[in-house]
Structure formats: structure tokens, C-alpha cells
Write a protein that holds these residues in place. Structure first.
Motif, PDB file in Angstrom:
ATOM      1  N   ASP A 197      -5.614  -9.417  34.773  1.00 50.42           N
ATOM      2  CA  ASP A 197      -4.875 -10.683  34.715  1.00 50.42           C
ATOM      3  C   ASP A 197      -4.463 -11.161  36.115  1.00 50.42           C
ATOM      4  O   ASP A 197      -4.364 -12.364  36.356  1.00 50.42           O
ATOM      5  CB  ASP A 197      -3.617 -10.533  33.849  1.00 50.42           C
ATOM      6  CG  ASP A 197      -3.932 -10.052  32.440  1.00 50.42           C
ATOM      7  OD1 ASP A 197      -5.097 -10.133  32.027  1.00 50.42           O
ATOM      8  OD2 ASP A 197      -2.999  -9.588  31.766  1.00 50.42           O
TER       9      ASP A 197
ATOM     10  N   ASP B 260      -7.582  -5.143  31.720  1.00 52.81           N
ATOM     11  CA  ASP B 260      -7.390  -6.594  31.718  1.00 52.81           C
ATOM     12  C   ASP B 260      -6.890  -7.016  33.100  1.00 52.81           C
ATOM     13  O   ASP B 260      -5.740  -6.751  33.476  1.00 52.81           O
ATOM     14  CB  ASP B 260      -6.388  -6.999  30.629  1.00 52.81           C
ATOM     15  CG  ASP B 260      -6.962  -6.776  29.225  1.00 52.81           C
ATOM     16  OD1 ASP B 260      -8.106  -6.279  29.115  1.00 52.81           O
ATOM     17  OD2 ASP B 260      -6.259  -7.103  28.248  1.00 52.81           O
TER      18      ASP B 260
ATOM     19  N   HIS C 175      -3.817  -2.423  32.567  1.00 50.40           N
ATOM     20  CA  HIS C 175      -3.788  -3.551  33.495  1.00 50.40           C
ATOM     21  C   HIS C 175      -3.671  -3.014  34.918  1.00 50.40           C
ATOM     22  O   HIS C 175      -2.769  -2.197  35.179  1.00 50.40           O
ATOM     23  CB  HIS C 175      -2.582  -4.458  33.207  1.00 50.40           C
ATOM     24  CG  HIS C 175      -2.587  -5.048  31.831  1.00 50.40           C
ATOM     25  ND1 HIS C 175      -2.256  -4.316  30.710  1.00 50.40           N
ATOM     26  CD2 HIS C 175      -2.893  -6.292  31.400  1.00 50.40           C
ATOM     27  CE1 HIS C 175      -2.351  -5.099  29.636  1.00 50.40           C
ATOM     28  NE2 HIS C 175      -2.739  -6.299  30.025  1.00 50.40           N
TER      29      HIS C 175
ATOM     30  N   HIS D 197      -5.950 -17.331  31.692  1.00 48.13           N
ATOM     31  CA  HIS D 197      -5.059 -16.502  30.876  1.00 48.13           C
ATOM     32  C   HIS D 197      -4.146 -17.389  30.036  1.00 48.13           C
ATOM     33  O   HIS D 197      -2.959 -17.114  29.844  1.00 48.13           O
ATOM     34  CB  HIS D 197      -4.235 -15.543  31.752  1.00 48.13           C
ATOM     35  CG  HIS D 197      -3.871 -14.267  31.054  1.00 48.13           C
ATOM     36  ND1 HIS D 197      -2.602 -14.013  30.589  1.00 48.13           N
ATOM     37  CD2 HIS D 197      -4.595 -13.167  30.750  1.00 48.13           C
ATOM     38  CE1 HIS D 197      -2.561 -12.809  30.037  1.00 48.13           C
ATOM     39  NE2 HIS D 197      -3.769 -12.273  30.109  1.00 48.13           N
TER      40      HIS D 197
ATOM     41  N   ASN E 218      -3.281 -12.194  26.086  1.00 47.30           N
ATOM     42  CA  ASN E 218      -2.077 -11.760  25.352  1.00 47.30           C
ATOM     43  C   ASN E 218      -2.314 -11.616  23.844  1.00 47.30           C
ATOM     44  O   ASN E 218      -1.357 -11.540  23.074  1.00 47.30           O
ATOM     45  CB  ASN E 218      -0.904 -12.728  25.587  1.00 47.30           C
ATOM     46  CG  ASN E 218      -0.414 -12.695  27.018  1.00 47.30           C
ATOM     47  OD1 ASN E 218      -0.355 -11.629  27.623  1.00 47.30           O
ATOM     48  ND2 ASN E 218      -0.089 -13.845  27.571  1.00 47.30           N
TER      49      ASN E 218
ATOM     50  N   HIS F   7     -11.899 -13.374  29.491  1.00 45.76           N
ATOM     51  CA  HIS F   7     -10.466 -13.240  29.196  1.00 45.76           C
ATOM     52  C   HIS F   7      -9.770 -14.564  29.479  1.00 45.76           C
ATOM     53  O   HIS F   7      -8.731 -14.621  30.133  1.00 45.76           O
ATOM     54  CB  HIS F   7      -9.885 -12.113  30.044  1.00 45.76           C
ATOM     55  CG  HIS F   7      -8.559 -11.596  29.584  1.00 45.76           C
ATOM     56  ND1 HIS F   7      -8.233 -11.409  28.260  1.00 45.76           N
ATOM     57  CD2 HIS F   7      -7.445 -11.203  30.272  1.00 45.76           C
ATOM     58  CE1 HIS F   7      -6.999 -10.937  28.171  1.00 45.76           C
ATOM     59  NE2 HIS F   7      -6.500 -10.810  29.373  1.00 45.76           N
TER      60      HIS F   7
HETATM   61 ZN   LIG Z   1      -4.487 -10.359  29.860  1.00 51.40          ZN
END
Ligand SMILES: [Zn+2]
Length: 297
Positions: A48, A46, A254, A122, A159, A118
Motif C-alpha cells: 500500500d 499488500d 504489509h 487504494h 481494505n 490492488h
Molecule cells: Zn491494501
């Protein structure tokens, strides 16, 4: 349904309606995996990056730099390991992260990996009305498609916060799979209001997420740190058990958490451990979704 201050007074029709909004349908556990493999390994990353801070409504320079580490150092390290071992994986990318560096998504797909949606920035989907959530998913998917030339077929809610509408939107927009829920260890079909959607759920779990063990929050400093060796131990046990049962080992990492020098080895040793077991295949999430659906037909 909004939060109730006296949940014990919830009427039966209401709690029944609540639990049936999104439900696990029939199991899509396949009897075998591609090339006769006994077990499938599906890594996800992910990305992010800066959106971890931006999507939470923050603008702290220090935390943006933390996300930048994921972009500058984490992703290249991950791509290097996956490339050297010939392992395909899935990267979930918020659209704003893709706009910050328009070359990243393409570098990932050029290396043979999958890009999944995604969120836009976020954002927390549980705070959005249906129209806003729908529009953000469409915009995010279009950004990723314009950068990679490929329409993403997978969705992961930031999340793992889902609204009542998230899975319906994922279904309406024709995604092949979601990977934000945790009703099983094997894949299953998502059911909305008792109606099967055809959307495959590739289940996640907090215990198969690097952030749970390794992410540091100064305020509130509530998350425990665990040694990388112990984290590897949990993941390896999950993998070994998936192998024993002929199941799926799905993992979430991540780049700004796993990408550090003292941790990145976890990824490489998991790959080497899986290879040492023998008949294990490495699949992108889209490949998992297509395989389990084909086997189901
Ligand atoms: Zn994420």
C-alpha cells in the motif's frame, strides 16, 4: 443496497437478493498439492505504501513517510528473506504506488514473484459506481502490465471493501482469482446472482493479517498492539492446522507493518517452521488458483 436505518424491516426478497449477490459456490479444496505436498503456504504482501494515505483521501506528510518506509526498507527486507529461502510470493500493488517507483514491480517479478492488482490508489470500491470502478481496475491492470510485461491475473480489493459490482467486474475482465473475501479457509468458486463465475476465491481473514495486530493508529487509537511473539503464535497455529487438514495457509502482510526489525523475523520463522514440517509447498496466489482449478476438472 444502501445502509438501512431499520434493518429489521427489510423484506425477505430484499435480504435474499442481498446475500445472493456474491456467494461462495462449490469448494475448490484440492485432494493434494503440487509435488504431493500435504499443505500449501501462500504469502501475500499488500504494498500500500504511500497509497494507504492517498487512497484514504489524506495528504499527511508523516503518514506518507510511513508508507515510504514500506517501499524503501520493507520490500527489500521481504525480498531478501524470500530470496534466501527460495520462496515465491504474491505482491498486491496499487497502480499509483507502481507509478511512484516504476522499478519496484519489475524488481518483484524479476525475483520470481507475482504482482496482483490492488486498486488504482487504494480506493474504497464500495464508494464507486460500476463504470468508475471498472475503469480504475482496467487502468491499474494496464499500468502493472506495462511495467512488468505480465498481465496480472489476480485481484485484491483495497481494505477488502467491495462494491456490489466488484466481483462481476473481476469476472468480466477475465481475472483468474480474487483474494478479498472470507467465506471459507479453502478456495472456492465465486457465484454472482446464483451464477457460477469460474473465478477462484483465495480467502483472506483479518486474523491472518499483520495489520490487525500490529498497526498503530494514533487517532482513533483503537487498534490493539500485540507482541510479535504472540502474532507469530497465531500465524503458526493457523499454519499447523492447515497442515493437519491438508489445507491452505494464506497470509497477508504489509511492508510498512511487518518490515520493521522487531517483526520481520516472523516471516523468516514461518518459512523455517513450514519447512520443518516437511511436505509443504510454497505457492504464489496465481499458482494456487490454477492448481485448485486443474484439480477440480
Ligand atoms: Zn491494501
Amino acid at each position: 443496497m444502501s445502509h438501512r436505518s431499520e434493518p429489521w424491516n427489510t423484506q425477505e426478497d430484499e435480504w435474499r437478493r442481498t446475500i445472493t449477490r456474491v456467494r461462495a459456490g462449490r469448494s475448490l479444496a484440492p485432494s493434494s498439492w503440487p509435488d504431493g505436498a500435504r499443505c500449501a503456504v501462500a504469502f501475500s504482501f499488500d504494498c500500500d505504501h504511500e497509497c494507504y494515505e492517498l487512497g484514504g483521501g489524506g495528504n499527511a506528510i508523516g503518514r506518507l513517510a510511513w508508507g515510504e518506509f514500506g517501499r524503501r526498507v520493507g520490500v527489500p527486507r521481504i525480498l531478501d528473506i524470500l530470496g534466501r529461502h527460495g520462496v515465491p510470493a504474491t505482491f498486491f500493488l496499487p497502480a499509483v504506488c507502481a507509478l511512484i517507483d516504476p522499478t519496484e514491480a519489475r524488481r518483484i517479478t524479476d525475483a520470481g514473484h507475482e504482482i496482483g492488482v490492488h486498486g488504482w490508489i487504494h480506493e474504497n470500491n464500495s464508494k464507486l459506481d460500476a463504470a468508475t470502478e471498472h475503469e480504475l481496475v482496467v487502468r491499474a491492470r494496464n499500468i502493472l502490465k506495462s511495467q512488468t510485461g505480465v498481465l496480472p491475473v489476480g485481484f485484491r480489493s483495497a481494505n477488502w471493501d467491495l462494491s456490489w459490482n466488484t466481483i462481476e467486474i473481476v469476472h468480466e475482465l477475465g481475472f483468474e482469482y480474487d483474494s478479498s473475501l472470507m467465506a471459507d479457509e479453502d478456495c472456492y468458486e465465486l457465484v454472482v446472482d446464483d451464477k457460477p463465475t469460474g473465478v477462484v476465491e483465495i480467502p483472506v481473514e483479518w486474523l491472518r493479517d499483520d495489520a490487525v495486530y500490529l498497526m498503530f493508529n494514533r487517532e482513533p487509537a483503537t487498534r490493539p498492539w500485540m507482541s510479535p511473539d504472540d502474532v507469530f503464535g497465531v500465524f503458526r497455529r493457523e499454519l499447523d492446522a492447515a497442515y493437519e487438514t491438508g489445507g491452505l495457509f494464506q497470509l497477508v502482510m504489509h511492508p510498512f507493518i511487518i518490515g520493521y526489525r522487531s517483526r520481520i523475523w516472523i516471516l523468516e520463522e514461518l518459512i523455517e517452521h513450514a519447512r520443518s514440517l516437511g511436505d509443504v509447498c510454497f505457492l504464489r496466489h496465481a499458482d494456487v488458483a490454477r492448481w485448485v482449478r486443474e484439480q477440480d476438472n
